[in-house]
Design an enzyme around this catalytic site. Structure first.
Site, PDB file in Angstrom:
ATOM      1  N   CYS A 102      14.626 -25.556  55.783  1.00  0.00           N
ATOM      2  CA  CYS A 102      13.999 -24.277  56.094  1.00  0.00           C
ATOM      3  C   CYS A 102      15.017 -23.376  56.772  1.00  0.00           C
ATOM      4  CB  CYS A 102      12.795 -24.472  57.016  1.00  0.00           C
ATOM      5  SG  CYS A 102      11.509 -25.537  56.329  1.00  0.00           S
ATOM      6  N   TYR A 104      25.991 -28.645  50.057  1.00  0.00           N
ATOM      7  CA  TYR A 104      25.046 -27.968  49.169  1.00  0.00           C
ATOM      8  C   TYR A 104      24.237 -26.853  49.812  1.00  0.00           C
ATOM      9  CZ  TYR A 104      21.047 -27.450  45.952  1.00  0.00           C
ATOM     10  OH  TYR A 104      20.094 -26.959  45.114  1.00  0.00           O
ATOM     11  N   ASN A 158      13.013 -26.041  61.627  1.00  0.00           N
ATOM     12  CA  ASN A 158      13.770 -26.568  60.493  1.00  0.00           C
ATOM     13  C   ASN A 158      14.139 -28.009  60.806  1.00  0.00           C
ATOM     14  OD1 ASN A 158      15.480 -26.976  58.264  1.00  0.00           O
ATOM     15  ND2 ASN A 158      17.242 -26.170  59.371  1.00  0.00           N
ATOM     16  N   GLY A 159      13.720 -28.938  59.948  1.00  0.00           N
ATOM     17  CA  GLY A 159      14.043 -30.344  60.175  1.00  0.00           C
ATOM     18  C   GLY A 159      12.863 -31.242  59.903  1.00  0.00           C
TER      19      GLY A 159
END
Length: 504
Positions: free
Chosen positions: A2, A257, A101-102
């Protein structure tokens, strides 16, 4: 994966939050949300979809205030629905909103503890809501009507004591301020910066430095592992270490990536790291395949371009763009079902026959996850007239599931899981397959002597989970919850949650 952002400004910041989410859109295309604070009042808009689709003019006009946070999401845990869109809000104490995020590896235990001990209700399947309620509880037990920076830091200390996994979060308390924090291993990225205006200094917290750059903010620093950064509504900046033994261990797959190449994470240029990956791959080819017959190097767009170009230059082989990408198709490995993935690859890429015809082609990609995309790309190259098709991955084989916020959960869906490199080569249908060595990848990203990073979180490659709480049983349960079938059906049923509470 995210993207998160928080801004404390001197002027209305709704447009800046929107612009930041557009820049961070590569980190999640499932949902988007913004919450702003206008003195003591919160204004929220969130929904499933891309940022450009979630926010219309009527929504932006309602997002008033000089302070706010935003989020772009793809479903790491839970299902894809509007109820899972972030930021999340809890009214007690103070009215806190949070974007995360995570992934929390002890989410199930925390769900029980939040319900039984903290007397708080979790309304979604998202571990981000769990994290929000832990933050809220750690503030509430201080039993203060008016809080200051020390209360925030004590609350984050409590978060670190209770939560396990990888997490970078930004939170806001209306009328008080915005704060961001990072897990004690610093697995997920988060940075902060500032810009000067005629009315004073504005501050921004973001998943990646590229969002700061785009909006004209100067990077101050990464939020350190275990650190908390607080910006009050009147523009004061406070930072404090809130974990007893932090060890910087960023996720190496960010560099392979996820992150944009124009970002800097933990003082490491993503672009330069990918360039060094290409040089390392070239060195391996010279070492192990000195008599190669490669005619041309072609990248699989977009993430592998930097590595492919450096590989070609190092080997003295022509570089060519052989695939044209439809930019309106999402990332394939996060799509819900194999049939959808297989269909989307052909929609996403089209080969330029002239670059392949009668040539021995080396295709370069950033990594190979499920292998579905790679198989089809190799076949596309053959269909375009290539004599031989070789394939190189800038990363080592992905053999293990990620538990810290990347949606590669099911080991059985990873093509390299339990297979040798030769077996993967046969599965893909390549004439030759070259993987990056893990030691070379680490050296390429680390840039020894110039980086502050002593170790990386590289569990997808080596199976080492640095938080020390990931068991085989946990991985089996994760595979059950997050497999393709579970993704379609929903990862945690209402009955499961009720049973969890009853057994507490």
């Amino acid at each position: 994966m995210c993207g998160i952002v928080g801004i404390v400004g001197k002027y209305p910041i709704n447009q800046f939050l929107y612009d930041a989410l557009l820049v961070l859109q590569h980190r999640g295309q499932d949902a988007a949300g913004i919450v702003t604070s206008e003195r003591e009042r919160l204004h929220m808009r969130k929904d499933t979809g891309l940022t450009r689709d979630v926010f219309r003019t009527r929504h932006m006009l309602q997002l008033r205030g000089t302070m706010g946070i935003g989020h772009v999401r793809y479903p790491t845990a839970g299902v894809s629905c509007s109820a899972e869109a972030q930021p999340f809000y809890v009214n007690s104490p103070y009215g806190i909103v949070l974007a995360h995020n995570g992934n929390l590896t002890n989410a199930e235990d925390l769900t029980r503890d939040v319900y039984v001990d903290d007397l708080r209700h979790i309304n979604t399947e998202s571990d981000s809501e769990i994290l929000l309620n832990v933050v809220a509880h750690e503030l509430q037990v201080q039993n203060k009507l008016r809080i200051d920076e020390n209360d925030i830091f004590r609350a984050v200390e409590g978060v670190h004591r209770r939560c396990r996994g990888g997490y970078a979060a930004v939170a806001m308390i209306p009328g008080f301020g915005v704060f961001g924090f990072r897990d004690p291993n610093g697995i997920r990225p988060i940075v902060y910066g500032k810009r000067e205006t005629d009315a004073g200094t504005e501050y921004m917290i973001s998943s990646e430095s590229v969002a700061l750059d785009t909006l004209g903010f100067e990077l101050i620093a990464d939020v350190g592992p275990g650190e908390c950064v607080l910006i009050t509504s009147d523009g004061r900046l406070y930072t404090q270490q809130c974990a007893p033994q932090p060890v910087l261990s960023p996720c190496i797959f960010e560099f392979v990536y996820f992150a944009r190449p124009d970002s800097i994470i933990d003082n490491i240029s993503v672009h330069k790291a990918r360039s060094r990956m290409g040089k390392k791959l070239a060195a391996k080819i010279r070492r192990e395949w000195s008599n190669h017959d490669i005619d041309v190097v072609i990248p699989v767009p977009d993430t592998s371009r930097t590595a492919a170009l450096q590989l070609a230059n190092a080997l003295g082989i022509p570089y060519a763009e052989g695939f044209i990408k439809n930019r309106y198709i999402g990332r394939t490995f996060i799509m819900p079902g194999q049939k959808v993935r297989k269909k989307s690859v052909r929609q996403k890429l089209n080969a330029i026959d002239l670059e392949f015809r009668r040539k021995n082609v080396l295709l370069v990609d950033d990594s190979i996850v499920r292998g579905t995309t790679s198989q089809q790309i190799i076949q596309m190259a053959r269909d375009a007239g290539a004599n031989r098709v070789y394939f190189a991955s800038a990363a080592p084989p992905v053999r293990y599931p990620n538990v810290y916020g990347i949606d590669m959960p099911a080991a059985s869906e990873l093509i390299a899981h339990g297979l040798s490199e030769a077996a993967v080569e046969r599965e893909l249908g390549a004439d030759r397959l070259i993987f990056q060595d893990l030691a070379d990848l680490i050296e390429a990203v680390q840039k020894k002597g110039k980086s502050l990073v002593d170790r990386f979180e590289a569990s997808v490659f080596d199976g080492v989970y640095i938080t020390g709480d990931v068991t085989p049983e946990y991985l089996l349960e994760l595979e059950r919850m997050r497999g393709d079938h579970a993704r379609r059906q929903g990862s945690r049923s209402e009955e499961t949650i009720i049973e969890l509470y009853n057994n507490a």
